[in-house]
Design a protein around this motif. Structure first.
Motif, PDB file in Angstrom:
ATOM      1  N   ARG A 107       0.817  -1.221   0.000  1.00 22.49           N
ATOM      2  CA  ARG A 107       0.000   0.000   0.000  1.00 22.49           C
ATOM      3  C   ARG A 107       0.848   1.267   0.000  1.00 22.49           C
ATOM      4  NH1 ARG A 107      -4.218  -1.547   4.593  1.00 22.49           N
ATOM      5  NH2 ARG A 107      -2.432  -2.775   5.235  1.00 22.49           N
ATOM      6  N   GLU A 108       1.974   1.241   0.716  1.00 23.70           N
ATOM      7  CA  GLU A 108       2.850   2.421   0.721  1.00 23.70           C
ATOM      8  C   GLU A 108       3.392   2.695  -0.682  1.00 23.70           C
ATOM      9  OE1 GLU A 108       4.015   4.742   3.351  1.00 23.70           O
ATOM     10  OE2 GLU A 108       2.027   3.997   3.871  1.00 23.70           O
ATOM     11  N   GLU A 109       3.821   1.647  -1.372  1.00 19.35           N
ATOM     12  CA  GLU A 109       4.364   1.812  -2.731  1.00 19.35           C
ATOM     13  C   GLU A 109       3.252   2.226  -3.693  1.00 19.35           C
ATOM     14  OE1 GLU A 109       7.038  -0.114  -0.205  1.00 19.35           O
ATOM     15  OE2 GLU A 109       5.026  -0.859  -0.688  1.00 19.35           O
ATOM     16  N   ALA A 110       2.062   1.673  -3.508  1.00 24.12           N
ATOM     17  CA  ALA A 110       0.923   2.045  -4.357  1.00 24.12           C
ATOM     18  C   ALA A 110       0.592   3.529  -4.212  1.00 24.12           C
ATOM     19  CB  ALA A 110      -0.298   1.193  -4.012  1.00 24.12           C
ATOM     20  N   ALA A 111       0.904   4.096  -3.033  1.00 27.00           N
ATOM     21  CA  ALA A 111       0.664   5.520  -2.783  1.00 27.00           C
ATOM     22  C   ALA A 111       1.869   6.379  -3.178  1.00 27.00           C
ATOM     23  CB  ALA A 111       0.335   5.741  -1.306  1.00 27.00           C
ATOM     24  N   GLY A 112       2.898   5.757  -3.773  1.00 24.55           N
ATOM     25  CA  GLY A 112       4.062   6.508  -4.231  1.00 24.55           C
ATOM     26  C   GLY A 112       5.138   6.686  -3.178  1.00 24.55           C
ATOM     27  N   ARG A 113       5.039   5.910  -2.091  1.00 23.11           N
ATOM     28  CA  ARG A 113       6.006   6.036  -0.989  1.00 23.11           C
ATOM     29  C   ARG A 113       6.714   4.696  -0.769  1.00 23.11           C
ATOM     30  NH1 ARG A 113       1.100   8.407   1.112  1.00 23.11           N
ATOM     31  NH2 ARG A 113       0.744   6.450   2.199  1.00 23.11           N
ATOM     32  N   GLY A 114       7.159   4.483   0.443  1.00 22.61           N
ATOM     33  CA  GLY A 114       7.759   3.204   0.818  1.00 22.61           C
ATOM     34  C   GLY A 114       9.033   2.920   0.045  1.00 22.61           C
ATOM     35  N   LEU A 115       9.082   1.753  -0.565  1.00 27.33           N
ATOM     36  CA  LEU A 115      10.278   1.310  -1.289  1.00 27.33           C
ATOM     37  C   LEU A 115      10.171   1.547  -2.792  1.00 27.33           C
ATOM     38  CD1 LEU A 115      10.775  -1.994   0.706  1.00 27.33           C
ATOM     39  CD2 LEU A 115      11.965   0.180   1.027  1.00 27.33           C
ATOM     40  N   LEU A 116       9.225   2.362  -3.206  1.00 28.85           N
ATOM     41  CA  LEU A 116       8.996   2.601  -4.635  1.00 28.85           C
ATOM     42  C   LEU A 116      10.235   3.147  -5.337  1.00 28.85           C
ATOM     43  CD1 LEU A 116       6.802   2.293  -6.768  1.00 28.85           C
ATOM     44  CD2 LEU A 116       6.202   4.682  -6.358  1.00 28.85           C
ATOM     45  N   SER A 117      10.947   4.055  -4.686  1.00 29.58           N
ATOM     46  CA  SER A 117      12.161   4.617  -5.277  1.00 29.58           C
ATOM     47  C   SER A 117      13.206   3.531  -5.522  1.00 29.58           C
ATOM     48  CB  SER A 117      12.727   5.706  -4.362  1.00 29.58           C
ATOM     49  OG  SER A 117      13.955   6.163  -4.852  1.00 29.58           O
ATOM     50  N   GLY A 118      13.367   2.621  -4.564  1.00 28.85           N
ATOM     51  CA  GLY A 118      14.321   1.520  -4.726  1.00 28.85           C
ATOM     52  C   GLY A 118      13.926   0.592  -5.866  1.00 28.85           C
ATOM     53  N   ILE A 119      12.634   0.324  -5.994  1.00 29.89           N
ATOM     54  CA  ILE A 119      12.151  -0.505  -7.098  1.00 29.89           C
ATOM     55  C   ILE A 119      12.502   0.158  -8.422  1.00 29.89           C
ATOM     56  CG2 ILE A 119      10.069  -1.378  -8.244  1.00 29.89           C
ATOM     57  CD1 ILE A 119       8.867  -1.757  -5.392  1.00 29.89           C
ATOM     58  N   ALA A 120      12.208   1.448  -8.524  1.00 36.06           N
ATOM     59  CA  ALA A 120      12.500   2.182  -9.756  1.00 36.06           C
ATOM     60  C   ALA A 120      13.996   2.217 -10.045  1.00 36.06           C
ATOM     61  CB  ALA A 120      11.942   3.599  -9.657  1.00 36.06           C
ATOM     62  N   THR A 121      14.810   2.401  -9.010  1.00 36.22           N
ATOM     63  CA  THR A 121      16.266   2.440  -9.191  1.00 36.22           C
ATOM     64  C   THR A 121      16.784   1.119  -9.734  1.00 36.22           C
ATOM     65  OG1 THR A 121      16.492   4.068  -7.424  1.00 36.22           O
ATOM     66  CG2 THR A 121      18.464   2.813  -8.008  1.00 36.22           C
ATOM     67  N   ALA A 122      16.282  -0.002  -9.208  1.00 36.87           N
ATOM     68  CA  ALA A 122      16.710  -1.321  -9.689  1.00 36.87           C
ATOM     69  C   ALA A 122      16.313  -1.521 -11.141  1.00 36.87           C
ATOM     70  CB  ALA A 122      16.114  -2.422  -8.816  1.00 36.87           C
ATOM     71  N   VAL A 123      15.115  -1.074 -11.510  1.00 33.51           N
ATOM     72  CA  VAL A 123      14.657  -1.215 -12.901  1.00 33.51           C
ATOM     73  C   VAL A 123      15.535  -0.383 -13.826  1.00 33.51           C
ATOM     74  CG1 VAL A 123      12.758  -0.696 -14.491  1.00 33.51           C
ATOM     75  CG2 VAL A 123      12.280  -1.825 -12.311  1.00 33.51           C
ATOM     76  N   VAL A 124      15.780   0.870 -13.459  1.00 32.30           N
ATOM     77  CA  VAL A 124      16.609   1.748 -14.287  1.00 32.30           C
ATOM     78  C   VAL A 124      18.025   1.198 -14.416  1.00 32.30           C
ATOM     79  CG1 VAL A 124      17.653   4.054 -14.388  1.00 32.30           C
ATOM     80  CG2 VAL A 124      15.232   3.813 -13.858  1.00 32.30           C
ATOM     81  N   ALA A 125      18.526   0.567 -13.350  1.00 33.51           N
ATOM     82  CA  ALA A 125      19.874  -0.017 -13.381  1.00 33.51           C
ATOM     83  C   ALA A 125      19.918  -1.305 -14.210  1.00 33.51           C
ATOM     84  CB  ALA A 125      20.355  -0.292 -11.962  1.00 33.51           C
ATOM     85  N   GLY A 126      18.760  -1.786 -14.634  1.00 35.31           N
ATOM     86  CA  GLY A 126      18.713  -3.000 -15.442  1.00 35.31           C
ATOM     87  C   GLY A 126      18.916  -4.282 -14.649  1.00 35.31           C
ATOM     88  N   LEU A 127      18.664  -4.227 -13.345  1.00 33.38           N
ATOM     89  CA  LEU A 127      18.849  -5.407 -12.494  1.00 33.38           C
ATOM     90  C   LEU A 127      17.572  -6.246 -12.461  1.00 33.38           C
ATOM     91  CD1 LEU A 127      20.669  -3.662  -9.520  1.00 33.38           C
ATOM     92  CD2 LEU A 127      21.695  -5.049 -11.340  1.00 33.38           C
TER      93      LEU A 127
END
Length: 192
Positions: A107-127
Motif C-alpha cells: 500500500r505504501e508503494e501504491a501511494a508513491g512512498r515506501g520502497l517505490l524509489s528503490g524498485i525504480a532504481t533497480a529497474v533503471v539499473a537493469g537489475l
C-alpha cells in the motif's frame, strides 16, 4: 530493453515470505549474488504479529510494525523502520547484485512512498527484480509500471528458474560486452 521483473502474485492472507526466503537460500547457496530485502514475522502467526525486514546481504533486521498494544487500531507501519530498510535496499542496488528482491509492492508503494524509489532504481539499473504483489494491488502496480513483468505464483521452483534464467542472460551479455571492448581497439581505422 524491457525490464526484467518477476511479480510474485499472491492472495491476501497468504504472503510468500517463506517461499522467497527459500529461493534466496537456494540462489546464494549456488553463488548467485542476491541483494535486497526479505520480510518475516515474529513467528507467532497471531493477528497483529510483528513484521521485520531483513537485508539479504548483511542479515540485519528492522521492525516495520509498531507495538501499540492490543486495543490500537489503524496502520501500524513504523515509517522509521521502512526508511532504514530503504537505505539498505539502495546500498544493495549499488553493489549490482545479479538479482534484487524487494519484500513487497504494498500500500505504501501504491501511494508513491515506501520502497517505490528503490524498485525504480533497480529497474533503471537493469537489475533483475523479484517483487511480491498482493493481487488486490495489481491495478496500482499497472499504474506504476504498466503491464511489465512476468507474473508468477508463489512457487519456489518457478521463481528460482526465472532468477537463474536472468542471471545466465546477464552473464552472457556482460561477457559479450567485454569481448567487444577488447575487439574495438584492434579494429583498423576506417579508410586506412
Amino acid at each position: 530493453m524491457k525490464p526484467a521483473i518477476c511479480l510474485v502474485t499472491y492472495d491476501r492472507g497468504q504472503p510468500p515470505d517463506a517461499i522467497l526466503a527459500e529461493v534466496v537460500r537456494r540462489l546464494t547457496g549456488s553463488a548467485v549474488r542476491v541483494g535486497g530485502l526479505l520480510q518475516s514475522d515474529d513467528g507467532t502467526a497471531a493477528p497483529g504479529a510483528t513484521l521485520f525486514l531483513q537485508d539479504i546481504g548483511s542479515g540485519r533486521r528492522v521492525r516495520i510494525f509498531e507495538e501499540r498494544g492490543p486495543a490500537a487500531r489503524g496502520c501500524r507501519l513504523a515509517s522509521y523502520g521502512l526508511a532504514e530498510a530503504a537505505a539498505w535496499l539502495d546500498a544493495a542496488i549499488e553493489t549490482r547484485p545479479e538479482v534484487v528482491f524487494v519484500n513487497r509492492f504494498g500500500r505504501e508503494e501504491a501511494a508513491g512512498r515506501g520502497l517505490l524509489s528503490g524498485i525504480a532504481t533497480a529497474v533503471v539499473a537493469g537489475l533483475p527484480l523479484v517483487v511480491p504483489l498482493d493481487r488486490t494491488l495489481l491495478t496500482a502496480w499497472d499504474g506504476f509500471a504498466g503491464d511489465v513483468g512476468a507474473r508468477l505464483p508463489p512457487n519456489p521452483d518457478g521463481i528460482e528458474a526465472w532468477c537463474r534464467a536472468r542471471t545466465v542472460a546477464s552473464t552472457f551479455v556482460s561477457g559479450c560486452e567485454e569481448a567487444l571492448e577488447g575487439v574495438k581497439g584492434d579494429a583498423p581505422a576506417r579508410g586506412a
